[in-house]
Design a protein around this motif. Structure first.
Motif, short mmCIF file in Angstrom:
data_model
loop_
_atom_site.label_atom_id
_atom_site.label_comp_id
_atom_site.label_asym_id
_atom_site.label_seq_id
_atom_site.Cartn_x
_atom_site.Cartn_y
_atom_site.Cartn_z
N CYS A 275 0.86 -1.19 0.00
CA CYS A 275 0.00 0.00 0.00
C CYS A 275 0.90 1.24 0.00
O CYS A 275 1.93 1.22 -0.67
N ASN A 276 0.55 2.28 0.72
CA ASN A 276 1.40 3.47 0.79
C ASN A 276 2.18 3.56 2.10
O ASN A 276 3.37 3.88 2.10
N GLN A 277 1.51 3.23 3.21
CA GLN A 277 2.14 3.34 4.51
C GLN A 277 2.80 2.01 4.88
O GLN A 277 2.32 0.95 4.51
N LYS A 281 -2.80 1.11 7.81
CA LYS A 281 -3.59 2.34 7.75
C LYS A 281 -4.94 1.97 7.13
O LYS A 281 -4.98 1.33 6.08
N ASP A 284 -5.99 2.30 3.14
CA ASP A 284 -4.79 2.71 2.42
C ASP A 284 -4.85 2.16 0.99
O ASP A 284 -5.27 1.02 0.77
#
Length: 437
Positions: A275-277, A281, A284
């Motif tokens: 994902c991004n984090q 999260k 996300d």
């Protein structure tokens, strides 16, 4: 006079570099055969997890920013991941085609996921009271996954480490780095002797209190405990993760959230999030299967490994959508894994249309999209193609011009919309072909 001054500057720099490079005895560095085995694995799982998942913010970095420091440091009292199941995590990695797994045993917030005797800030003082690191080590052995451990160099929670908040420019005068390094070595000794990790993934080596002398001491200490344990390049005091340098303390390079450059000389591993984090999260954005598979192929095409991160939820479960996406990658690898595992990258630099890997006399061309009716490869000197075919499919038409360029004819629809693999059987060992620009 100017030339003489320049000579003095050069000699000073040379002597300094020489002194730094001899901090590690070459005799104790990780054997090449061990590193070669690590690079043959090609695909691993990274797991960022801890009490901070209760807030859904980034591990370590949200301490004192998104989450007030005092609140962050007390989240462990609420942490009770009753649905954690080490076998399920290891099985997820296995189903994804991953060959090793790396858990954040201790991130920059200082919380330890194992019952260390050298810090009260550990999992046994949470509500859960289960040795997460030990459970994962056992599960990885059960599922034939190589077990690895992430361990931070810095620790903002430890009062003997001079920096207590990220970005603080005023180190604590009462801190004691010698005591801190002793604690660090004691914790690492617990990890190495109890859990026998295949690799140690260090991080947090950029703050000013950490020096190369400490790093060399720790490296030497670890090699006495286990001569074969692999150590990344984030132990030495620098922030040049993507490449190895003459004074690197560590065995391989670690580009982050980007695909490393084609490098046939130095071992490297891209770490990247699904994902991004890094830590969990809610909602996300997750990478598409297209992105995931092509990232893996481009990394292998550059002669690197991919350490692909997931962030489990506060209750200990991995998100079903992430498990599904990883299983889809595993399904692709069941068909095309021979073009990834145990290969070398090159000889062509990966691009948006194709990447190449090689093993023995086979050159694998990973085709990402059909932009035209054919793909033309750079010149391969002194080679002859004995056979050309789709991996798990029929033959492919090709031609070669007078200059030596190979043109591969593509069908109207590629066999796999994410990555279709063409095999070129050559009359020579493809691994010996120099990089072609």
């Amino acid at each position: 006079m100017k030339s003489f001054v320049s000579l003095l500057i050069f000699l000073s720099f040379f002597c300094q570099s020489k002194a730094q490079s001899t901090l590690i005895d070459p005799a104790i560095q990780t054997p090449k055969a061990v590193l070669d085995d690590f690079m043959d694995q090609r695909f691993g799982m990274f797991i960022h997890w801890g009490p901070v998942t209760l807030r859904g913010t980034e591990i370590g970095w949200s301490r004192g920013t998104n989450v007030p420091t005092e609140e962050y440091d007390n989240l462990y009292k609420e942490f009770n991941p009753v649905l954690f199941n080490a076998d399920q995590w290891a099985q997820t990695a296995k189903n994804a085609g991953m060959k090793y797994l790396t858990i954040t045993a201790k991130h920059h917030d200082g919380f330890c996921l194992w019952p260390t005797a050298f810090s009260d800030y550990n999992i046994m003082n949470s509500q859960y009271k289960v040795d997460i690191v030990g459970e994962l080590a056992r599960a990885c052995k059960k599922y034939d996954i190589k077990f690895c451990v992430y361990f931070t160099v810095l620790d903002w929670h430890d009062q003997n480490y001079p920096v207590h908040i990220s970005g603080d420019k005023n180190p604590d005068p009462n801190a004691d780095m010698n005591k801190f390094v002793t604690t660090m070595k004691n914790e690492l000794q617990e990890i190495v002797t109890r859990y026998h990790p295949f690799m140690l993934w260090f991080d947090g080596n950029w703050e000013s209190p950490w020096k190369n002398e400490y790093a060399a001491d720790v490296y030497t200490f670890l090699k006495k405990l286990d001569p074969n344990v692999i150590i990344n390049n984030r132990l030495g005091a620098n922030n040049q993760h993507p490449k190895l340098g003459p004074n690197t303390i560590g065995d391989y390079a670690t580009p982050e959230q980007e695909i490393g450059e084609l490098n046939m000389k130095d071992p490297w591993e891209t770490c990247m999030t699904i994902c991004n984090q890094w830590s969990w999260k809610p909602n996300d954005q997750m990478k598409t299967l297209h992105q995931c598979i092509q990232t893996l192929a481009k990394v292998a095409g550059g002669n690197g490994n991919l350490l692909f991160n997931v962030g489990p939820m506060p209750d200990g479960r991995m998100e079903n959508r992430q498990i599904t996406r990883l299983k889809e990658m595993g399904d692709w690898l069941k068909l095309y894994g021979e073009s990834i595992y145990g290969t070398k990258g090159g000889p062509f630099k990966p691009n948006e249309v194709y990447a190449a890997t090689r093993k023995g006399n086979k050159l694998y061309i990973h085709v990402f999209e059909r932009k035209s009716a054919s793909i033309t490869l750079p010149v391969l000197p002194n080679t002859k193609i004995k056979k050309a075919f789709w991996l798990n499919g029929g033959k492919i038409n090709y031609n070669r011009n007078a200059a030596g360029n190979i043109t591969l004819q593509l069908p109207d629809q590629l066999p796999d919309s994410n990555d279709s693999v063409i095999v070129l059987e050559l009359d020579i060992n493809a691994e010996n072909i120099p990089v072609v620009s």
